[in-house]
Design a protein around this motif. Sequence first.
Motif, short mmCIF file in Angstrom:
data_model
loop_
_atom_site.label_atom_id
_atom_site.label_comp_id
_atom_site.label_asym_id
_atom_site.label_seq_id
_atom_site.Cartn_x
_atom_site.Cartn_y
_atom_site.Cartn_z
N VAL A 34 38.72 40.96 30.88
CA VAL A 34 38.06 40.23 31.98
C VAL A 34 39.20 39.57 32.75
O VAL A 34 39.69 38.51 32.33
CB VAL A 34 37.05 39.20 31.45
CG1 VAL A 34 36.46 38.38 32.58
CG2 VAL A 34 35.94 39.91 30.67
N PRO A 35 39.67 40.20 33.83
CA PRO A 35 40.88 39.71 34.52
C PRO A 35 40.80 38.24 34.95
O PRO A 35 40.01 37.88 35.81
CB PRO A 35 41.01 40.63 35.72
CG PRO A 35 40.28 41.88 35.32
CD PRO A 35 39.14 41.39 34.48
N ASP B 74 33.54 31.02 45.11
CA ASP B 74 34.49 31.71 45.98
C ASP B 74 35.28 30.68 46.76
O ASP B 74 35.12 29.46 46.56
CB ASP B 74 33.80 32.74 46.88
CG ASP B 74 32.84 32.14 47.90
OD1 ASP B 74 32.90 30.91 48.18
OD2 ASP B 74 32.01 32.90 48.44
N GLU B 75 36.14 31.14 47.64
CA GLU B 75 37.04 30.24 48.38
C GLU B 75 36.29 29.30 49.32
O GLU B 75 36.83 28.26 49.70
CB GLU B 75 38.11 31.04 49.15
CG GLU B 75 37.59 31.83 50.33
CD GLU B 75 36.88 33.13 49.99
OE1 GLU B 75 36.24 33.70 50.90
OE2 GLU B 75 36.93 33.58 48.84
N THR B 76 35.05 29.62 49.67
CA THR B 76 34.27 28.73 50.54
C THR B 76 33.48 27.69 49.75
O THR B 76 32.85 26.82 50.33
CB THR B 76 33.28 29.53 51.42
OG1 THR B 76 32.24 30.06 50.58
CG2 THR B 76 33.98 30.64 52.20
N ASN C 168 35.99 43.15 43.00
CA ASN C 168 37.30 43.05 43.64
C ASN C 168 37.45 41.87 44.59
O ASN C 168 38.17 41.95 45.58
CB ASN C 168 37.62 44.37 44.36
CG ASN C 168 37.59 45.54 43.39
OD1 ASN C 168 38.18 45.48 42.32
ND2 ASN C 168 36.85 46.57 43.74
N LYS C 169 36.78 40.78 44.29
CA LYS C 169 36.94 39.55 45.06
C LYS C 169 37.37 38.46 44.07
O LYS C 169 36.68 38.20 43.09
CB LYS C 169 35.63 39.15 45.73
CG LYS C 169 35.74 37.86 46.53
CD LYS C 169 34.45 37.55 47.27
CE LYS C 169 34.64 36.29 48.10
NZ LYS C 169 33.52 36.09 49.01
N THR C 170 38.49 37.83 44.34
CA THR C 170 38.98 36.80 43.44
C THR C 170 38.15 35.54 43.59
O THR C 170 37.97 35.03 44.70
CB THR C 170 40.47 36.52 43.72
OG1 THR C 170 41.20 37.72 43.50
CG2 THR C 170 41.00 35.43 42.79
N LEU C 171 37.61 35.08 42.46
CA LEU C 171 36.80 33.87 42.42
C LEU C 171 37.56 32.78 41.67
O LEU C 171 38.44 33.07 40.87
CB LEU C 171 35.46 34.15 41.74
CG LEU C 171 34.60 35.23 42.41
CD1 LEU C 171 33.34 35.48 41.58
CD2 LEU C 171 34.23 34.85 43.83
N ASN D 50 36.04 43.97 38.39
CA ASN D 50 36.32 45.30 38.95
C ASN D 50 35.31 46.30 38.41
O ASN D 50 34.37 45.92 37.70
CB ASN D 50 37.77 45.71 38.68
CG ASN D 50 38.09 45.78 37.20
OD1 ASN D 50 37.36 46.38 36.42
ND2 ASN D 50 39.19 45.15 36.81
N GLU D 51 35.50 47.56 38.70
CA GLU D 51 34.53 48.59 38.33
C GLU D 51 34.37 48.76 36.82
O GLU D 51 33.38 49.31 36.37
CB GLU D 51 34.89 49.91 39.00
CG GLU D 51 34.65 49.93 40.51
CD GLU D 51 35.60 49.05 41.34
OE1 GLU D 51 36.74 48.76 40.87
OE2 GLU D 51 35.20 48.64 42.44
#
Length: 143
Positions: free
Chosen positions: A29-30, A126-128, A101-104, A48-49
């Motif tokens: 789990v990256p 997320d970044e927001t 593929n979105k860094t959280l 990721n996938e």
Amino acid sequence: MNLKDMTGLQIMQAIASGELPFAPIAKTVPMEFEAAEEGRVVFKATANETHTNPMGGVHGGFAATVMDSVTGCATHTVLGAGVGYGTIELNVKMCKPVPFNKTLIAEGKVINKTRRLVISEGYLRDETGSLYAYATATNMILS
């Protein structure tokens, strides 16, 4: 320095700075360690996938694993040298689907510590600041 001689905070800070390796789960789990201070840790996590569920989305186990990691590592920051912990309860609320593929940003914070238990909470955003998952955890102190 021997790990048994280091406080939990010292261990977490050494991982965050790259002096010690992150746990192997961070390959499955990256996750990347961003910061560690007393009672708080911050990670970055990217699905990721390989984390796909049968319906084609990110499996809920991705967020659950990240939440267990940040709440546990936050707990570790308030423990003394040679003291461990074990998760005895993890409650995860999935707020919306985790994207591929979105860094959280994952944050864990200690909210209460007693002689035998640590209660912490975690957020996956997320970044927001949009919330993807929220968790509370209870960890038993193992001395």
